[in-house]
Design an enzyme around this catalytic site. Structure first.
Site, PDB file in Angstrom:
ATOM      1  N   ASN A   8     133.138 -40.435 -65.339  1.00  0.00           N
ATOM      2  CA  ASN A   8     132.691 -39.096 -65.724  1.00  0.00           C
ATOM      3  C   ASN A   8     133.856 -38.137 -65.467  1.00  0.00           C
ATOM      4  OD1 ASN A   8     131.468 -36.619 -66.030  1.00  0.00           O
ATOM      5  ND2 ASN A   8     130.244 -36.755 -64.149  1.00  0.00           N
ATOM      6  N   LYS A  10     134.048 -35.072 -66.229  1.00  0.00           N
ATOM      7  CA  LYS A  10     133.585 -33.681 -66.025  1.00  0.00           C
ATOM      8  C   LYS A  10     134.407 -32.731 -66.908  1.00  0.00           C
ATOM      9  CE  LYS A  10     132.252 -35.061 -61.425  1.00  0.00           C
ATOM     10  NZ  LYS A  10     131.784 -34.658 -60.122  1.00  0.00           N
ATOM     11  N   HIS A  95     122.777 -35.173 -64.272  1.00  0.00           N
ATOM     12  CA  HIS A  95     123.809 -35.103 -63.231  1.00  0.00           C
ATOM     13  C   HIS A  95     123.500 -33.930 -62.302  1.00  0.00           C
ATOM     14  CE1 HIS A  95     127.669 -34.647 -61.260  1.00  0.00           C
ATOM     15  NE2 HIS A  95     127.913 -35.895 -61.607  1.00  0.00           N
ATOM     16  N   GLU A  97     125.290 -31.772 -61.024  1.00  0.00           N
ATOM     17  CA  GLU A  97     125.945 -30.497 -61.374  1.00  0.00           C
ATOM     18  C   GLU A  97     125.158 -29.777 -62.471  1.00  0.00           C
ATOM     19  OE1 GLU A  97     129.820 -32.186 -62.003  1.00  0.00           O
ATOM     20  OE2 GLU A  97     129.954 -32.583 -59.852  1.00  0.00           O
ATOM     21  N   GLU A 167     123.217 -41.072 -57.090  1.00  0.00           N
ATOM     22  CA  GLU A 167     124.351 -40.272 -56.630  1.00  0.00           C
ATOM     23  C   GLU A 167     123.869 -39.301 -55.555  1.00  0.00           C
ATOM     24  OE1 GLU A 167     127.605 -40.241 -59.800  1.00  0.00           O
ATOM     25  OE2 GLU A 167     126.345 -38.536 -60.215  1.00  0.00           O
ATOM     26  N   GLY A 173     132.116 -35.673 -55.020  1.00  0.00           N
ATOM     27  CA  GLY A 173     133.311 -34.837 -54.959  1.00  0.00           C
ATOM     28  C   GLY A 173     133.642 -34.337 -53.565  1.00  0.00           C
ATOM     29  N   SER A 209     132.038 -40.134 -54.602  1.00  0.00           N
ATOM     30  CA  SER A 209     133.323 -40.410 -53.935  1.00  0.00           C
ATOM     31  C   SER A 209     133.639 -41.898 -53.861  1.00  0.00           C
ATOM     32  CB  SER A 209     133.349 -39.766 -52.549  1.00  0.00           C
ATOM     33  OG  SER A 209     133.220 -38.356 -52.656  1.00  0.00           O
TER      34      SER A 209
HETATM   35  C1  PEP Z   1     130.084 -37.842 -60.288  1.00  0.00           C
HETATM   36  O1  PEP Z   1     130.241 -36.647 -60.470  1.00  0.00           O
HETATM   37  O2  PEP Z   1     129.301 -38.491 -61.009  1.00  0.00           O
HETATM   38  C2  PEP Z   1     130.820 -38.461 -59.182  1.00  0.00           C
HETATM   39  C3  PEP Z   1     130.397 -39.613 -58.734  1.00  0.00           C
HETATM   40  O3  PEP Z   1     131.893 -37.765 -58.711  1.00  0.00           O
HETATM   41  P1  PEP Z   1     132.921 -38.224 -57.548  1.00  0.00           P
HETATM   42  O4  PEP Z   1     133.234 -39.689 -57.786  1.00  0.00           O
HETATM   43  O5  PEP Z   1     134.120 -37.351 -57.729  1.00  0.00           O
HETATM   44  O6  PEP Z   1     132.207 -38.008 -56.257  1.00  0.00           O
END
Ligand code: PEP
Length: 251
Positions: A8, A10, A95, A97, A167, A173, A209
């Site tokens: 992803n 973003k 997601h 976000e 997640e 992040g 992460s």
């Molecule tokens: C995501 O936004 O789906 C995600 C897993 O981000 P990150 O790996 O940067 O934590």
């Protein structure tokens, strides 16, 4: 079980950066013998070019969002038939976000999932609790509510075509990752939710992460079948290494 590694991106890259990243990933994948399904989710403006770049490979291109309606007066939105018409095969929905900054509820997400399934695209449905919910011991309840709200209405046939990504929001992040125990426990919880509906085939990805230095401990867990990758997907070498680690861990 299918194993999937999805990147992803973003709101990152530009036209050249996206093209270079796709090239880097394709070069890296060329040297890998893998049955892992690879998904790339660039920003909207780079979707069509990415579809062309990956043509002839097994890489699937995903959007990061879609609108529930097929067309109409929804300024700034992108519909599922539009995505389908350029060869996009999947779409991330729900997601954190989008939930946090754009007010998306499970009811809206459910309608987006319906639209995707209607047109034959794969929804990659994200669920996960925020830090305060985990600290209060409510994380399983929160995820059950999200699953019920966004997927609970689907027939078994339709549910079988969804991909789920767990997640934990506090891990996205932030550099914090769920411990293997925390991740496995939640994935087993999601697996039990699926089993109650007689679904055995839906992969549940981990996201938050996830990087080459912690992925092996996650991808090898019994109820984890790949990852949804944010930050580490912006570096072709790291992303391909994650595909390699998922290949080694395939089960
Ligand atoms: C995501 O936004 O789906 C995600 C897993 O981000 P990150 O790996 O940067 O934590």
């Amino acid at each position: 079980m299918r194993t999937i590694v999805a990147g992803n991106w973003k709101m990152n890259t530009d036209r050249q950066g996206a093209a270079d990243l796709v090239n880097g990933v394709l070069k890296g994948l060329a040297g890998l013998d893998t049955a892992v399904e690879v998904v790339l989710a660039p920003p909207f403006p780079f979707l069509a070019a990415t579809v062309e770049q990956v043509r002839g490979t097994r890489v699937v291109v995903a959007a990061q969002n879609c609108h529930e309606a097929a067309h109409g007066a929804y300024t700034g939105e992108v519909s599922v038939p539009m995505l389908k018409s350029i060869g996009v095969g999947a779409c991330i929905v729900g997601h954190s976000e989008r939930r946090q900054y754009f007010g998306e509820t499970d009811a809206v997400i459910a309608r987006k999932i319906d639209a995707l399934l209607e047109h034959g695209l794969t929804p990659i449905f994200c669920c996960g609790e925020v830090k305060a919910e985990r600290e209060a011991g409510r994380h399983e309840h929160v995820v059950t509510t999200q699953l019920d709200g966004a997927l609970g209405h689907l027939s078994a046939d339709r549910l079988a075509r969804v991909v789920i990504a767990y997640e934990p929001v506090w891990a996205i992040g932030t550099g914090l990752t769920a411990t293997p125990q925390q991740a496995q426990d939640m994935h087993a919880h999601i697996r039990a939710w699926l089993q109650q509906r007689d679904i055995a085939s839906v992969p549940v990805l981990y996201g938050g992460s996830c990087k080459p230095d912690n992925a092996a401990g996650l991808f090898g867990l019994p109820d984890i079948h790949g990852g949804l990758i944010g930050g580490a997907a912006l570096d072709a070498g790291s992303f391909v290494e994650l595909v390699r680690l998922a290949t080694e861990a395939e089960h």
